[in-house]
Structures are given as structure tokens and as C-alpha cells.
Design an enzyme around this catalytic site. Structure first.
Site, PDB file in Angstrom:
ATOM      1  N   GLY A  76      28.657  21.723  -4.460  1.00  0.00           N
ATOM      2  CA  GLY A  76      28.141  20.712  -5.297  1.00  0.00           C
ATOM      3  C   GLY A  76      29.049  20.157  -6.394  1.00  0.00           C
ATOM      4  O   GLY A  76      28.528  19.347  -7.114  1.00  0.00           O
ATOM      5  N   GLN A  77      29.700  20.879  -6.845  1.00  0.00           N
ATOM      6  CA  GLN A  77      30.784  20.764  -8.036  1.00  0.00           C
ATOM      7  C   GLN A  77      31.521  19.367  -7.878  1.00  0.00           C
ATOM      8  O   GLN A  77      31.581  18.975  -6.858  1.00  0.00           O
ATOM      9  CB  GLN A  77      31.683  21.758  -8.268  1.00  0.00           C
ATOM     10  CG  GLN A  77      31.455  23.100  -8.556  1.00  0.00           C
ATOM     11  CD  GLN A  77      31.144  24.129  -7.740  1.00  0.00           C
ATOM     12  OE1 GLN A  77      31.164  23.874  -6.713  1.00  0.00           O
ATOM     13  NE2 GLN A  77      31.161  25.323  -8.139  1.00  0.00           N
ATOM     14  N   GLU A  78      31.556  18.594  -8.975  1.00  0.00           N
ATOM     15  CA  GLU A  78      31.874  17.234  -9.033  1.00  0.00           C
ATOM     16  C   GLU A  78      33.083  17.182  -8.402  1.00  0.00           C
ATOM     17  O   GLU A  78      33.250  16.088  -7.398  1.00  0.00           O
ATOM     18  CB  GLU A  78      32.056  16.670 -10.388  1.00  0.00           C
ATOM     19  CG  GLU A  78      31.565  15.393 -10.941  1.00  0.00           C
ATOM     20  CD  GLU A  78      31.748  14.878 -12.241  1.00  0.00           C
ATOM     21  OE1 GLU A  78      31.636  15.790 -13.099  1.00  0.00           O
ATOM     22  OE2 GLU A  78      31.593  13.594 -12.306  1.00  0.00           O
ATOM     23  N   GLU A  79      33.977  18.016  -8.449  1.00  0.00           N
ATOM     24  CA  GLU A  79      35.436  17.726  -7.581  1.00  0.00           C
ATOM     25  C   GLU A  79      35.301  17.912  -6.163  1.00  0.00           C
ATOM     26  O   GLU A  79      35.934  17.524  -5.177  1.00  0.00           O
ATOM     27  CB  GLU A  79      36.431  18.315  -8.060  1.00  0.00           C
ATOM     28  CG  GLU A  79      36.068  19.982  -8.093  1.00  0.00           C
ATOM     29  CD  GLU A  79      35.410  20.663  -9.380  1.00  0.00           C
ATOM     30  OE1 GLU A  79      34.912  19.894 -10.073  1.00  0.00           O
ATOM     31  OE2 GLU A  79      35.351  21.702  -9.609  1.00  0.00           O
ATOM     32  N   LEU A  80      34.129  18.506  -5.857  1.00  0.00           N
ATOM     33  CA  LEU A  80      33.740  18.708  -4.202  1.00  0.00           C
ATOM     34  C   LEU A  80      33.002  17.655  -3.567  1.00  0.00           C
ATOM     35  O   LEU A  80      32.805  17.586  -2.555  1.00  0.00           O
ATOM     36  CB  LEU A  80      33.216  20.161  -4.047  1.00  0.00           C
ATOM     37  CG  LEU A  80      34.037  21.293  -4.532  1.00  0.00           C
ATOM     38  CD1 LEU A  80      33.237  22.757  -4.174  1.00  0.00           C
ATOM     39  CD2 LEU A  80      35.310  21.412  -3.570  1.00  0.00           C
TER      40      LEU A  80
END
Ligand code: GDP
Length: 177
Positions: free
Chosen positions: A67-71
Site C-alpha cells: 500500500g505504500q504510495e509508490e506501490l
């Protein structure tokens, strides 16, 4: 051996929402011999966790995406293949609930997910002072309105303790068929 109907279910939400914990709890509840990880030791998802459970004649294959922004930009690569989405919100993190709503909004607007059943999990209901299920419902109401023609459900859960998990999966299995 009976041939089961295969379904693919995406598990989405911000990092730290409880996606991995939910998947582990689900596998533990539905797979009799599953030993599982130590739920208290799970750290935030980076990459992809997968898991499957059999319920009746259905096999649910889960993809728990980071869920990290870059993902988040990778999420839509999976939309075309999926039969249902579970979106997890950390109800105890009031500071990030807007950020979660924005990611949710972007997801539900995607054409590749049109008509796909969607379950919103208000997670971490075991924590004192968390947003109640009705509050989460109110906050996510606008994007739910724009979701259009699809089955949807908001379920309060504690992925850590397992409360609400059975009810959520029961709803999903019926909605997906
Ligand atoms: P992910 O990044 O979305 O995969 O989140 P994780 O499953 O790794 O969980 C992030 C943190 O929240 C971990 O420390 C979990 O133990 C904790 N957590 C997850 N679900 C719950 C819950 O229902 N209640 C509580 N109290 N903590 C939870």
C-alpha cells in the site's frame, strides 16, 4: 476431487492498514491445517502476498498488494483479473483516513473495476478510540455513491483478533458468485 470455481480477490489499502494480518487471519480460519505466521510479528507489506482458501465450491485466491504510495500505481495492473476487492482501512489512524479515502476514490473510479463487488473493512476495531464502523461508512460514503452498479458492504473487523473476518468472507463468497 471436485473442480472448484476459481476467483481472484484483491486486498488493497494503505500501508499499515492490516492487509497482511487480514490475509493471515483468513487463511488460519479457513484452512484447517494452516500453521500461519505469528500475527503479532507481521510487518507492513512490501510487494505481494498471496493466499488461497476454499469455501464450499469456491476457491478464493487473494492478492495482497503493497500500500505504500509508490506501490499504489501497481494496483490497477491487477484490476482486470479480479472478481472482487477488499479495501482495508485502519480505523485507529484518524490522521491518514483522508489519504485512505483518496486512494479508495481513485480505485473505485477505475473502469477496469466497474461492477466488481467491493467490501470495505473498517479494521482495528479492537483499539480504543478508533473510528466506529458507522463513522467509517460516513467518511467513505461519497466514493461509495460514485461506485455505481455493484454490490458493496462495509464490515467492522479486527484482523488481529479475528472478529468480523468470518462474516466478511461469507458476504464476499455470496457476492462473487
Ligand atoms: P499492511 O501493511 O496493510 O499489510 O498491514 P499489516 O498487516 O502489516 O499490519 C500493520 C500493523 O497493524 C501490524 O503491527 C499489525 O499487527 C497491526 N494490526 C493489523 N490489524 C490489526 C487489528 O485488527 N488490530 C490491531 N490492534 N492491530 C492490527
Amino acid at each position: 476431487m471436485c473442480q472448484r470455481d476459481q476467483y481472484f480477490v484483491l486486498i488493497l489499502g494503505l500501508d499499515n492498514a492490516g492487509k497482511t494480518t487480514f490475509l493471515e487471519q483468513t487463511k488460519t480460519k479457513f484452512n484447517k491445517n494452516y500453521q500461519g505466521m505469528n500475527l503479532a510479528k507481521i510487518t507492513s507489506t512490501v510487494g505481494l502476498n498471496i493466499g488461497k482458501i476454499d469455501v464450499g465450491t469456491s476457491r478464493l485466491n487473494f492478492w495482497d498488494l503493497g500500500g505504500q504510495e509508490e506501490l499504489q500505481s501497481l494496483w490497477d495492473k491487477y484490476y482486470v483479473e479480479s472478481h472482487a476487492v477488499i479495501y482495508i482501512v485502519d480505523s485507529s489512524d484518524r490522521e491518514r483516513v483522508e489519504e485512505s479515502k483518496e486512494a479508495f476514490e481513485k480505485m473505485v473510479m477505475n473502469d477496469n473495476l466497474a461492477g466488481v463487488p467491493l467490501m470495505l473493512l473498517a479494521n482495528k476495531q479492537d483499539l480504543e478510540g478508533c473510528l466506529k464502523v458507522t463513522e467509517v461508512k460516513t467518511i467513505f460514503n461519497d466514493p461509495l455513491q460514485v461506485m455505481g452498479q455493484r454490490e458493496s458492504w462495509v464490515q467492522g473487523v479486527s484482523a488481529l483478533k479475528g472478529d468480523g473476518v468470518q462474516e466478511g468472507i461469507d458476504w464476499l463468497v455470496e457476492a462473487i458468485k
